[in-house]
Design a protein around this motif. Structure first.
Motif, PDB file in Angstrom:
ATOM      1  N   LEU A   1      58.960  52.328  29.309  1.00 13.52           N
ATOM      2  CA  LEU A   1      58.409  51.191  30.045  1.00 13.52           C
ATOM      3  C   LEU A   1      58.817  49.913  29.331  1.00 13.52           C
ATOM      4  O   LEU A   1      58.592  49.765  28.130  1.00 13.52           O
ATOM      5  N   ALA A   2      59.409  48.971  30.078  1.00 16.16           N
ATOM      6  CA  ALA A   2      59.864  47.711  29.508  1.00 16.16           C
ATOM      7  C   ALA A   2      58.874  46.582  29.744  1.00 16.16           C
ATOM      8  O   ALA A   2      58.718  45.699  28.898  1.00 16.16           O
ATOM      9  N   VAL A   3      58.213  46.590  30.892  1.00 15.44           N
ATOM     10  CA  VAL A   3      57.284  45.509  31.234  1.00 15.44           C
ATOM     11  C   VAL A   3      56.210  46.057  32.160  1.00 15.44           C
ATOM     12  O   VAL A   3      56.477  46.924  33.002  1.00 15.44           O
ATOM     13  N   VAL A   4      54.980  45.554  31.972  1.00 14.35           N
ATOM     14  CA  VAL A   4      53.877  45.904  32.854  1.00 14.35           C
ATOM     15  C   VAL A   4      53.127  44.612  33.180  1.00 14.35           C
ATOM     16  O   VAL A   4      52.735  43.881  32.268  1.00 14.35           O
ATOM     17  N   VAL A   5      52.986  44.326  34.466  1.00 16.63           N
ATOM     18  CA  VAL A   5      52.192  43.176  34.900  1.00 16.63           C
ATOM     19  C   VAL A   5      51.185  43.655  35.941  1.00 16.63           C
ATOM     20  O   VAL A   5      51.445  44.602  36.682  1.00 16.63           O
ATOM     21  N   ALA A   6      50.055  42.980  35.970  1.00 16.27           N
ATOM     22  CA  ALA A   6      49.034  43.309  36.959  1.00 16.27           C
ATOM     23  C   ALA A   6      48.307  42.046  37.375  1.00 16.27           C
ATOM     24  O   ALA A   6      48.130  41.125  36.577  1.00 16.27           O
ATOM     25  N   VAL A   7      47.905  42.040  38.634  1.00 14.37           N
ATOM     26  CA  VAL A   7      47.125  40.938  39.188  1.00 14.37           C
ATOM     27  C   VAL A   7      46.019  41.530  40.041  1.00 14.37           C
ATOM     28  O   VAL A   7      46.265  42.428  40.843  1.00 14.37           O
ATOM     29  N   SER A   8      44.823  41.012  39.855  1.00 13.58           N
ATOM     30  CA  SER A   8      43.738  41.364  40.769  1.00 13.58           C
ATOM     31  C   SER A   8      43.351  40.097  41.525  1.00 13.58           C
ATOM     32  O   SER A   8      43.454  38.983  41.007  1.00 13.58           O
ATOM     33  N   ALA A   9      42.946  40.295  42.773  1.00  8.49           N
ATOM     34  CA  ALA A   9      42.597  39.171  43.634  1.00  8.49           C
ATOM     35  C   ALA A   9      41.514  39.613  44.609  1.00  8.49           C
ATOM     36  O   ALA A   9      41.232  40.813  44.741  1.00  8.49           O
ATOM     37  N   GLY A  10      40.964  38.653  45.297  1.00  6.54           N
ATOM     38  CA  GLY A  10      39.937  38.961  46.282  1.00  6.54           C
ATOM     39  C   GLY A  10      40.446  39.858  47.386  1.00  6.54           C
ATOM     40  O   GLY A  10      39.712  40.691  47.907  1.00  6.54           O
ATOM     41  N   HIS A  11      41.720  39.713  47.734  1.00  8.64           N
ATOM     42  CA  HIS A  11      42.324  40.482  48.822  1.00  8.64           C
ATOM     43  C   HIS A  11      43.704  40.987  48.410  1.00  8.64           C
ATOM     44  O   HIS A  11      44.379  40.381  47.585  1.00  8.64           O
ATOM     45  N   ARG A  12      44.162  42.077  49.022  1.00  5.78           N
ATOM     46  CA  ARG A  12      45.412  42.719  48.609  1.00  5.78           C
ATOM     47  C   ARG A  12      46.631  41.822  48.768  1.00  5.78           C
ATOM     48  O   ARG A  12      47.528  41.856  47.926  1.00  5.78           O
ATOM     49  N   ASP A  13      46.702  41.058  49.854  1.00  5.06           N
ATOM     50  CA  ASP A  13      47.886  40.243  50.070  1.00  5.06           C
ATOM     51  C   ASP A  13      48.096  39.266  48.920  1.00  5.06           C
ATOM     52  O   ASP A  13      49.214  39.115  48.431  1.00  5.06           O
ATOM     53  N   GLN A  14      47.033  38.623  48.484  1.00  2.37           N
ATOM     54  CA  GLN A  14      47.160  37.669  47.376  1.00  2.37           C
ATOM     55  C   GLN A  14      47.531  38.380  46.081  1.00  2.37           C
ATOM     56  O   GLN A  14      48.268  37.840  45.257  1.00  2.37           O
ATOM     57  N   ALA A  15      47.024  39.604  45.890  1.00  2.00           N
ATOM     58  CA  ALA A  15      47.395  40.365  44.690  1.00  2.00           C
ATOM     59  C   ALA A  15      48.890  40.681  44.697  1.00  2.00           C
ATOM     60  O   ALA A  15      49.567  40.547  43.674  1.00  2.00           O
ATOM     61  N   TYR A  16      49.426  41.084  45.855  1.00  2.00           N
ATOM     62  CA  TYR A  16      50.861  41.365  45.962  1.00  2.00           C
ATOM     63  C   TYR A  16      51.698  40.109  45.715  1.00  2.00           C
ATOM     64  O   TYR A  16      52.658  40.135  44.946  1.00  2.00           O
TER      65      TYR A  16
END
Length: 154
Positions: free
Chosen positions: A106-121
């Motif tokens: 694994l070279a890079v791992v990023v994650a985002v959480s948001a109120g709704h899936r579209d914004q997380a993507y």
């Protein structure tokens, strides 16, 4: 924290930027996922970049990632900027590995959480794209035929 070539950045907004780091140790997606998990989030997007076995039609033996001493700080700035640009984002995290990596690592791992899936993507895609274009990390690819190449901001 794991062994880091540059110290982990203290996020400017610790409530939204939860983890930013460059490290030589193997990456753990569960750590990054846990960093952005939050009861306020209805969507969470995790991206994991791995070392593939070929590039440009040539077999890859290994990669050597190196980073500017200010890369962790710059990664923190990028993460904070992405969080600030997306009102619905609850939390962001990004970890990039440096040193020698072999196929499958694994070279890079990023994650985002948001109120709704579209914004997380959307925010997750923005985060990985900006990390690759703005954070001073360089990739040295060594191919199975003995040739090599350097790629800036990999």
């Amino acid at each position: 924290m794991s062994d880091t070539p540059t110290s982990a950045t203290t996020p400017s907004d610790p409530t939204r930027v939860r983890l930013v780091d460059l490290r030589t140790d193997p990456l753990d997606p569960a750590e990054v996922l846990a960093a952005v998990s939050d009861p306020a989030a209805g969507g969470l997007n995790l991206f994991v970049g791995t070392v593939r076995d070929s590039d440009h039609g040539a077999g890859v033996d290994h990669l050597d990632y190196s980073a500017h001493p200010g890369a962790a700080e710059r990664l923190g700035e990028v993460a904070a900027s992405v969080a600030a640009a997306h009102d619905d984002v609850v939390a962001v995290a990004a970890v990039h590995r440096v040193g020698k990596l072999v196929v499958g690592d694994l070279a890079v791992v990023v994650a985002v959480s948001a109120g709704h899936r579209d914004q997380a993507y959307v925010a997750s895609r923005t985060l990985i794209d900006r990390l690759k274009s703005e954070v001073p990390v360089w990739k040295h690819q060594v191919f199975t035929d003995g040739t090599d190449e350097w790629v800036a901001h990999a």
